[in-house]
Write a protein that holds these residues in place. Structure first.
Motif, PDB file in Angstrom:
ATOM      1  N   ASP A  17       0.827  -1.216   0.000  1.00 19.34           N
ATOM      2  CA  ASP A  17       0.000   0.000   0.000  1.00 19.34           C
ATOM      3  C   ASP A  17       0.857   1.260   0.000  1.00 19.34           C
ATOM      4  N   LEU A  18       1.946   1.249   0.779  1.00 10.93           N
ATOM      5  CA  LEU A  18       2.850   2.402   0.820  1.00 10.93           C
ATOM      6  C   LEU A  18       3.549   2.598  -0.523  1.00 10.93           C
ATOM      7  N   ALA A  19       3.872   1.493  -1.185  1.00 14.97           N
ATOM      8  CA  ALA A  19       4.496   1.577  -2.512  1.00 14.97           C
ATOM      9  C   ALA A  19       3.530   2.232  -3.502  1.00 14.97           C
ATOM     10  N   ALA A  20       2.251   1.840  -3.434  1.00 18.78           N
ATOM     11  CA  ALA A  20       1.240   2.411  -4.328  1.00 18.78           C
ATOM     12  C   ALA A  20       1.038   3.894  -4.030  1.00 18.78           C
ATOM     13  N   LYS A  21       0.956   4.221  -2.746  1.00 14.42           N
ATOM     14  CA  LYS A  21       0.759   5.609  -2.334  1.00 14.42           C
ATOM     15  C   LYS A  21       1.930   6.488  -2.754  1.00 14.42           C
ATOM     16  N   SER A  22       3.144   5.929  -2.666  1.00 16.13           N
ATOM     17  CA  SER A  22       4.355   6.675  -3.033  1.00 16.13           C
ATOM     18  C   SER A  22       4.657   6.591  -4.519  1.00 16.13           C
ATOM     19  N   ARG A  23       3.835   5.805  -5.249  1.00 17.76           N
ATOM     20  CA  ARG A  23       4.036   5.568  -6.689  1.00 17.76           C
ATOM     21  C   ARG A  23       5.461   5.094  -6.968  1.00 17.76           C
ATOM     22  N   LEU A  24       5.869   4.076  -6.184  1.00 17.92           N
ATOM     23  CA  LEU A  24       7.222   3.539  -6.306  1.00 17.92           C
ATOM     24  C   LEU A  24       7.215   2.115  -6.862  1.00 17.92           C
ATOM     25  N   PRO A  25       7.934   1.862  -7.946  1.00 18.22           N
ATOM     26  CA  PRO A  25       8.094   0.484  -8.444  1.00 18.22           C
ATOM     27  C   PRO A  25       8.922  -0.313  -7.440  1.00 18.22           C
ATOM     28  N   ALA A  26       8.654  -1.600  -7.349  1.00 18.33           N
ATOM     29  CA  ALA A  26       9.412  -2.426  -6.405  1.00 18.33           C
ATOM     30  C   ALA A  26       9.545  -3.853  -6.900  1.00 18.33           C
ATOM     31  N   MET A  27      10.622  -4.480  -6.468  1.00 17.97           N
ATOM     32  CA  MET A  27      10.856  -5.895  -6.725  1.00 17.97           C
ATOM     33  C   MET A  27      10.740  -6.617  -5.385  1.00 17.97           C
ATOM     34  N   TYR A  28       9.978  -7.718  -5.387  1.00 13.08           N
ATOM     35  CA  TYR A  28       9.712  -8.435  -4.142  1.00 13.08           C
ATOM     36  C   TYR A  28      10.324  -9.832  -4.154  1.00 13.08           C
ATOM     37  N   ALA A  29      10.391 -10.408  -2.937  1.00 15.53           N
ATOM     38  CA  ALA A  29      11.088 -11.690  -2.756  1.00 15.53           C
ATOM     39  C   ALA A  29      10.315 -12.897  -3.245  1.00 15.53           C
ATOM     40  N   THR A  30       8.969 -12.825  -3.230  1.00 14.26           N
ATOM     41  CA  THR A  30       8.157 -13.986  -3.606  1.00 14.26           C
ATOM     42  C   THR A  30       6.895 -13.546  -4.359  1.00 14.26           C
TER      43      THR A  30
ATOM     44  N   ILE B 236       4.745 -10.668 -12.934  1.00 20.16           N
ATOM     45  CA  ILE B 236       4.499  -9.229 -13.116  1.00 20.16           C
ATOM     46  C   ILE B 236       3.018  -8.936 -12.908  1.00 20.16           C
ATOM     47  N   ASN B 237       2.732  -7.834 -12.232  1.00 26.24           N
ATOM     48  CA  ASN B 237       1.355  -7.370 -12.059  1.00 26.24           C
ATOM     49  C   ASN B 237       1.140  -6.166 -12.975  1.00 26.24           C
ATOM     50  N   LEU B 238       0.487  -6.394 -14.117  1.00 27.56           N
ATOM     51  CA  LEU B 238       0.273  -5.315 -15.088  1.00 27.56           C
ATOM     52  C   LEU B 238      -0.687  -4.254 -14.570  1.00 27.56           C
ATOM     53  N   LYS B 239      -1.617  -4.669 -13.739  1.00 27.46           N
ATOM     54  CA  LYS B 239      -2.559  -3.714 -13.156  1.00 27.46           C
ATOM     55  C   LYS B 239      -1.812  -2.695 -12.305  1.00 27.46           C
ATOM     56  N   THR B 240      -0.847  -3.184 -11.520  1.00 29.45           N
ATOM     57  CA  THR B 240      -0.030  -2.295 -10.691  1.00 29.45           C
ATOM     58  C   THR B 240       0.856  -1.410 -11.547  1.00 29.45           C
ATOM     59  N   ALA B 241       1.410  -1.994 -12.616  1.00 25.93           N
ATOM     60  CA  ALA B 241       2.255  -1.209 -13.527  1.00 25.93           C
ATOM     61  C   ALA B 241       1.468  -0.035 -14.102  1.00 25.93           C
ATOM     62  N   LYS B 242       0.225  -0.284 -14.480  1.00 25.00           N
ATOM     63  CA  LYS B 242      -0.627   0.766 -15.041  1.00 25.00           C
ATOM     64  C   LYS B 242      -0.893   1.851 -14.008  1.00 25.00           C
ATOM     65  N   GLN B 243      -1.153   1.440 -12.772  1.00 22.96           N
ATOM     66  CA  GLN B 243      -1.406   2.411 -11.698  1.00 22.96           C
ATOM     67  C   GLN B 243      -0.187   3.284 -11.429  1.00 22.96           C
ATOM     68  N   LEU B 244       1.009   2.707 -11.655  1.00 21.62           N
ATOM     69  CA  LEU B 244       2.253   3.449 -11.444  1.00 21.62           C
ATOM     70  C   LEU B 244       2.659   4.257 -12.673  1.00 21.62           C
ATOM     71  N   GLY B 245       1.893   4.105 -13.762  1.00 26.17           N
ATOM     72  CA  GLY B 245       2.216   4.810 -15.002  1.00 26.17           C
ATOM     73  C   GLY B 245       3.396   4.205 -15.729  1.00 26.17           C
ATOM     74  N   LEU B 246       3.612   2.907 -15.538  1.00 18.39           N
ATOM     75  CA  LEU B 246       4.746   2.224 -16.173  1.00 18.39           C
ATOM     76  C   LEU B 246       4.299   1.386 -17.361  1.00 18.39           C
ATOM     77  N   THR B 247       5.138   1.351 -18.372  1.00 16.46           N
ATOM     78  CA  THR B 247       4.923   0.460 -19.501  1.00 16.46           C
ATOM     79  C   THR B 247       6.004  -0.612 -19.458  1.00 16.46           C
ATOM     80  N   ILE B 248       5.574  -1.838 -19.295  1.00 16.83           N
ATOM     81  CA  ILE B 248       6.540  -2.941 -19.239  1.00 16.83           C
ATOM     82  C   ILE B 248       6.981  -3.282 -20.658  1.00 16.83           C
TER      83      ILE B 248
END
Length: 326
Positions: free
Chosen positions: A237-250, A301-313
């Protein structure tokens, strides 16, 4: 006549004893399952473990009983739960992560312990070597330190101007130092600046994000850690609020709304963990079962999240994904 009666009585008694013994229910093996996290967080892995047991012909409640103990993100409770499983005289203890393995090892050097996943079992002192464990611990390793460098490479591919990357880790977590070392090597080659942030307590999450915001990080990476695992929703949630891309462990982070993960296929690990339990229950010694390293990896990859962050994969990155959440 007396002798015949005696023989008849003795035979009757012996037959009765054999009959009673035959009627005694067979002892059902008990598996102890120890985890620093909670049941919901471990659900995917537990399900895969149960799948592996079913594939081997085990019926839970009939052929085996599983005693679950979860510390709910409170590692200081692990010793208590490990001792409890020992008192229950379980036949084998299955551990979810290195902290759990350490607690189980400290509680018993006799009951076999099967690691479902461990980032560095040799470095943690759990086994003498992967090929020859040498004690009462064996199982599966997720030892692939180069994976942390892959995390940075993938972030760089979707963010060509990537420069500052925050890393959320825990220096007390086994394997953390090795992963960070590999990440630093990759950072040098990719000309990326790392900012390591220690997360040992739940309160450290908010502090870490304040630092990330102040330092204007371009992205962040989360190393495997029971504390961050229990705060998964908060971090996503904090990543979404901060509009920050992130890589996770699992992958479960990505399923919860995170952007990307690249990791050993833990579901495959946990299905294979069932084969270790099966062998142990059939009498094979832990010391004689080599520790396995991961053979399957998964990029999600979560494309829905990418779209919310304004990213094009990029298409070439998308094509390499094993799973795409739309």
């Amino acid at each position: 006549m007396t002798g015949k009666i005696f023989i008849w009585l003795l035979a009757t008694l012996l037959l009765g004893t054999v009959y009673v013994e035959a009627q005694q229910p067979a002892k059902i093996p008990r598996i102890g399952f120890l985890a620093a996290s909670s049941a919901p967080i471990a659900a995917t892995r537990i399900d895969a473990f149960r799948q592996g047991l079913r594939a081997l012909g085990y019926v839970e409640g009939k052929d085996i009983v599983i005693e679950f103990r979860f510390a709910e993100g409170k590692p200081d409770q692990l010793a208590h739960y490990a001792a409890e499983l020992v008192r229950l005289k379980v036949d084998v203890i299955v551990t979810l992560g290195p902290r759990d393995t350490r607690a189980a090892r400290d509680a018993t050097r006799i009951i076999p312990i099967v690691m479902g996943q461990d980032s560095d079992p040799v470095g943690s002192g759990f086994v003498d070597s992967l090929a020859r464990p040498g004690g009462n611990i064996t199982g599966l390793s997720t030892l692939a330190p180069e994976i942390s460098g892959k995390h940075l490479e993938l972030l760089k591919e979707i963010l060509p101007r990537l420069f500052r990357v925050a890393v959320l880790g825990n220096s007390t977590e086994p394997g953390n130092a090795l992963l960070l070392k590999e990440m630093e090597l990759a950072a040098g080659a990719l000309k990326v600046q790392l900012n390591y942030l220690e997360v040992r307590d739940p309160e450290d999450v908010e502090i870490a994000f304040s630092t990330i915001k102040k330092d204007r990080a371009d992205a962040f990476n989360v190393l495997r850690n029971p504390i961050t695992a229990t705060r998964r929703k908060q971090i996503v949630d904090l990543a979404a609020k901060s509009r920050l891309p992130a890589m996770y462990a699992t992958p479960d982070w990505v399923e919860a709304g995170g952007l990307m993960s690249y990791a050993p296929d833990l579901r495959d690990n946990w299905r294979r963990a069932a084969t270790y339990v099966d062998k142990v229950l059939k009498g094979v010694k832990s010391a004689d079962l080599p520790v396995e390293q991961p053979t399957k990896f998964e990029f999600v990859i979560n494309l829905k999240t990418a779209k919310q962050l304004g990213l094009t994969i990029p298409p070439n990155v998308l094509a390499r994904a094993d799973k795409v959440i739309r």
